[in-house]
Design a protein around this motif. Structure first.
Motif, PDB file in Angstrom:
ATOM      1  N   GLN A  27      -0.976   8.099 -12.257  1.00  0.00           N
ATOM      2  CA  GLN A  27      -1.131   8.024 -13.713  1.00  0.00           C
ATOM      3  C   GLN A  27      -0.312   6.872 -14.295  1.00  0.00           C
ATOM      4  OE1 GLN A  27       0.108  11.632 -15.796  1.00  0.00           O
ATOM      5  NE2 GLN A  27      -2.008  11.948 -16.421  1.00  0.00           N
ATOM      6  N   PHE A  28       0.883   6.718 -13.756  1.00  0.00           N
ATOM      7  CA  PHE A  28       1.794   5.663 -14.190  1.00  0.00           C
ATOM      8  C   PHE A  28       1.177   4.283 -13.960  1.00  0.00           C
ATOM      9  CE2 PHE A  28       5.171   2.672 -12.850  1.00  0.00           C
ATOM     10  CZ  PHE A  28       5.959   2.650 -13.989  1.00  0.00           C
ATOM     11  N   LEU A  29       0.470   4.146 -12.842  1.00  0.00           N
ATOM     12  CA  LEU A  29      -0.089   2.846 -12.475  1.00  0.00           C
ATOM     13  C   LEU A  29      -1.497   2.625 -13.031  1.00  0.00           C
ATOM     14  CD1 LEU A  29       1.024   2.872  -8.726  1.00  0.00           C
ATOM     15  CD2 LEU A  29       2.003   1.495 -10.559  1.00  0.00           C
ATOM     16  N   ASP A  30      -2.141   3.698 -13.435  1.00  0.00           N
ATOM     17  CA  ASP A  30      -3.546   3.638 -13.836  1.00  0.00           C
ATOM     18  C   ASP A  30      -3.687   3.135 -15.267  1.00  0.00           C
ATOM     19  OD1 ASP A  30      -6.255   4.014 -14.194  1.00  0.00           O
ATOM     20  OD2 ASP A  30      -6.045   6.154 -14.613  1.00  0.00           O
ATOM     21  N   LYS A  31      -3.819   1.821 -15.407  1.00  0.00           N
ATOM     22  CA  LYS A  31      -3.837   1.233 -16.749  1.00  0.00           C
ATOM     23  C   LYS A  31      -5.183   1.369 -17.444  1.00  0.00           C
ATOM     24  CE  LYS A  31       0.409  -0.031 -16.389  1.00  0.00           C
ATOM     25  NZ  LYS A  31       1.394   0.920 -16.896  1.00  0.00           N
ATOM     26  N   LYS A  36      -7.577   6.493 -11.267  1.00  0.00           N
ATOM     27  CA  LYS A  36      -7.303   5.951  -9.940  1.00  0.00           C
ATOM     28  C   LYS A  36      -6.496   4.660 -10.055  1.00  0.00           C
ATOM     29  CE  LYS A  36     -11.832   5.978  -8.987  1.00  0.00           C
ATOM     30  NZ  LYS A  36     -13.108   5.991  -8.245  1.00  0.00           N
ATOM     31  N   CYS A  37      -5.802   4.327  -8.993  1.00  0.00           N
ATOM     32  CA  CYS A  37      -5.045   3.083  -8.976  1.00  0.00           C
ATOM     33  C   CYS A  37      -5.739   2.087  -8.065  1.00  0.00           C
ATOM     34  CB  CYS A  37      -3.609   3.347  -8.488  1.00  0.00           C
ATOM     35  SG  CYS A  37      -2.671   1.822  -8.257  1.00  0.00           S
ATOM     36  N   ASP A  38      -6.290   1.031  -8.652  1.00  0.00           N
ATOM     37  CA  ASP A  38      -6.964   0.025  -7.836  1.00  0.00           C
ATOM     38  C   ASP A  38      -6.012  -1.136  -7.532  1.00  0.00           C
ATOM     39  OD1 ASP A  38      -6.884  -1.643 -10.089  1.00  0.00           O
ATOM     40  OD2 ASP A  38      -8.919  -1.098 -10.709  1.00  0.00           O
ATOM     41  N   LEU A  39      -6.515  -2.101  -6.798  1.00  0.00           N
ATOM     42  CA  LEU A  39      -5.689  -3.227  -6.381  1.00  0.00           C
ATOM     43  C   LEU A  39      -5.105  -3.969  -7.583  1.00  0.00           C
ATOM     44  CD1 LEU A  39      -4.585  -5.172  -4.218  1.00  0.00           C
ATOM     45  CD2 LEU A  39      -6.778  -6.359  -4.278  1.00  0.00           C
ATOM     46  N   ASN A  40      -5.933  -4.194  -8.609  1.00  0.00           N
ATOM     47  CA  ASN A  40      -5.456  -4.930  -9.780  1.00  0.00           C
ATOM     48  C   ASN A  40      -4.305  -4.214 -10.480  1.00  0.00           C
ATOM     49  OD1 ASN A  40      -7.065  -7.173  -9.595  1.00  0.00           O
ATOM     50  ND2 ASN A  40      -8.737  -6.274 -10.775  1.00  0.00           N
ATOM     51  N   PHE A 106      -1.354  -3.770   0.158  1.00  0.00           N
ATOM     52  CA  PHE A 106      -2.247  -2.735  -0.381  1.00  0.00           C
ATOM     53  C   PHE A 106      -3.418  -2.491   0.562  1.00  0.00           C
ATOM     54  CE2 PHE A 106      -5.749  -1.116  -2.937  1.00  0.00           C
ATOM     55  CZ  PHE A 106      -5.144  -0.206  -3.791  1.00  0.00           C
ATOM     56  N   LYS A 107      -4.043  -3.576   0.997  1.00  0.00           N
ATOM     57  CA  LYS A 107      -5.242  -3.444   1.835  1.00  0.00           C
ATOM     58  C   LYS A 107      -4.921  -2.944   3.235  1.00  0.00           C
ATOM     59  CE  LYS A 107      -7.820  -6.940  -0.700  1.00  0.00           C
ATOM     60  NZ  LYS A 107      -8.091  -8.385  -0.789  1.00  0.00           N
ATOM     61  N   GLN A 108      -3.793  -3.399   3.765  1.00  0.00           N
ATOM     62  CA  GLN A 108      -3.461  -3.048   5.143  1.00  0.00           C
ATOM     63  C   GLN A 108      -2.822  -1.674   5.265  1.00  0.00           C
ATOM     64  OE1 GLN A 108      -3.996  -4.790   8.094  1.00  0.00           O
ATOM     65  NE2 GLN A 108      -5.313  -6.000   6.777  1.00  0.00           N
ATOM     66  N   PHE A 109      -1.992  -1.312   4.290  1.00  0.00           N
ATOM     67  CA  PHE A 109      -1.146  -0.134   4.479  1.00  0.00           C
ATOM     68  C   PHE A 109      -1.337   0.961   3.442  1.00  0.00           C
ATOM     69  CE2 PHE A 109       1.171  -3.773   6.251  1.00  0.00           C
ATOM     70  CZ  PHE A 109       1.233  -3.352   7.573  1.00  0.00           C
ATOM     71  N   VAL A 110      -1.663   0.571   2.225  1.00  0.00           N
ATOM     72  CA  VAL A 110      -1.743   1.583   1.169  1.00  0.00           C
ATOM     73  C   VAL A 110      -3.103   2.262   1.168  1.00  0.00           C
ATOM     74  CG1 VAL A 110      -1.598   2.000  -1.304  1.00  0.00           C
ATOM     75  CG2 VAL A 110      -0.049   0.355  -0.243  1.00  0.00           C
ATOM     76  N   PHE A 117      -8.998   2.015  -3.646  1.00  0.00           N
ATOM     77  CA  PHE A 117      -8.052   2.696  -4.533  1.00  0.00           C
ATOM     78  C   PHE A 117      -6.930   3.345  -3.739  1.00  0.00           C
ATOM     79  CE2 PHE A 117     -12.206   2.884  -6.574  1.00  0.00           C
ATOM     80  CZ  PHE A 117     -11.926   2.353  -7.828  1.00  0.00           C
ATOM     81  N   MET A 118      -5.784   3.460  -4.395  1.00  0.00           N
ATOM     82  CA  MET A 118      -4.714   4.250  -3.812  1.00  0.00           C
ATOM     83  C   MET A 118      -4.854   5.664  -4.359  1.00  0.00           C
ATOM     84  SD  MET A 118      -0.577   3.779  -3.936  1.00  0.00           S
ATOM     85  CE  MET A 118      -0.347   4.055  -5.704  1.00  0.00           C
ATOM     86  N   SER A 119      -5.189   6.586  -3.493  1.00  0.00           N
ATOM     87  CA  SER A 119      -5.354   7.977  -3.907  1.00  0.00           C
ATOM     88  C   SER A 119      -3.994   8.685  -3.875  1.00  0.00           C
ATOM     89  CB  SER A 119      -6.322   8.697  -2.978  1.00  0.00           C
ATOM     90  OG  SER A 119      -5.757   8.763  -1.679  1.00  0.00           O
ATOM     91  N   GLU A 120      -3.961   9.871  -4.471  1.00  0.00           N
ATOM     92  CA  GLU A 120      -2.734  10.677  -4.417  1.00  0.00           C
ATOM     93  C   GLU A 120      -2.368  10.966  -2.972  1.00  0.00           C
ATOM     94  OE1 GLU A 120      -2.788  14.169  -6.826  1.00  0.00           O
ATOM     95  OE2 GLU A 120      -3.871  13.165  -8.442  1.00  0.00           O
TER      96      GLU A 120
END
Ligand SMILES: [Ca+2]
Ligand SMILES: [Ca+2]
Ligand SMILES: [Ca+2]
Length: 131
Positions: A27-31, A36-40, A106-110, A117-120
């Motif tokens: 939520q903090f990152l989801d602008k 969801k939190c995407d790469l941007n 982000f792409k390799q590890f997150v 997207f980075m899921s919970e």
């Protein structure tokens, strides 16, 4: 390389100090509010961190400043990371290069399921590894 990742994410976690639960971190990152939190959005957070570590205020990161942006044991890998991140050459990392590094993280590890997207769940896994 896991150490490298943890560096960024530990900072991410401390940046979201009031966001202890995975859902709150997202939520903090989801602008854009899609839940969801995407790469941007992830990179948007990293852009904001540049000012924090850019001690001489030139808008770019030298090795010492880049090292500051890492945490824990990954600091010991700072020089090697710095070299591979410094794709344009020169004595400092531009914002673009810094974000290139974090896009790679982000792409390799997150985003382990590669849905963009980075899921919970992905966040939780990373935090579990960090602990
Ligand atoms: Ca979003
Ligand atoms: Ca600088
Ligand atoms: Ca994902």
């Amino acid at each position: 390389m896991r150490r490298i990742l943890l560096a960024g994410l530990a900072l991410l976690a401390s940046g979201a100090a009031s966001a202890q639960q995975p859902g709150m971190v997202i939520q903090f990152l989801d602008k854009n509010g899609d839940g969801k939190c995407d790469l941007n959005e992830y990179l948007g957070y990293q852009v904001g961190r540049i000012a924090t570590v850019d001690k001489d205020g030139d808008g770019e990161l030298n090795l010492g400043e880049f090292r500051e942006s890492l945490q824990g044991k990954s600091k010991m890998n700072a020089a090697a990371l710095y070299q591979s991140t410094n794709t344009e050459g020169g004595r400092t990392l531009s914002q673009k290069e810094f974000l290139g590094y974090h896009a790679w993280v982000f792409k390799q590890f997150v985003d382990t399921d590669k849905d963009g997207f980075m899921s919970e769940e992905e966040w939780s896994k990373i935090m579990a590894k960090a602990g």
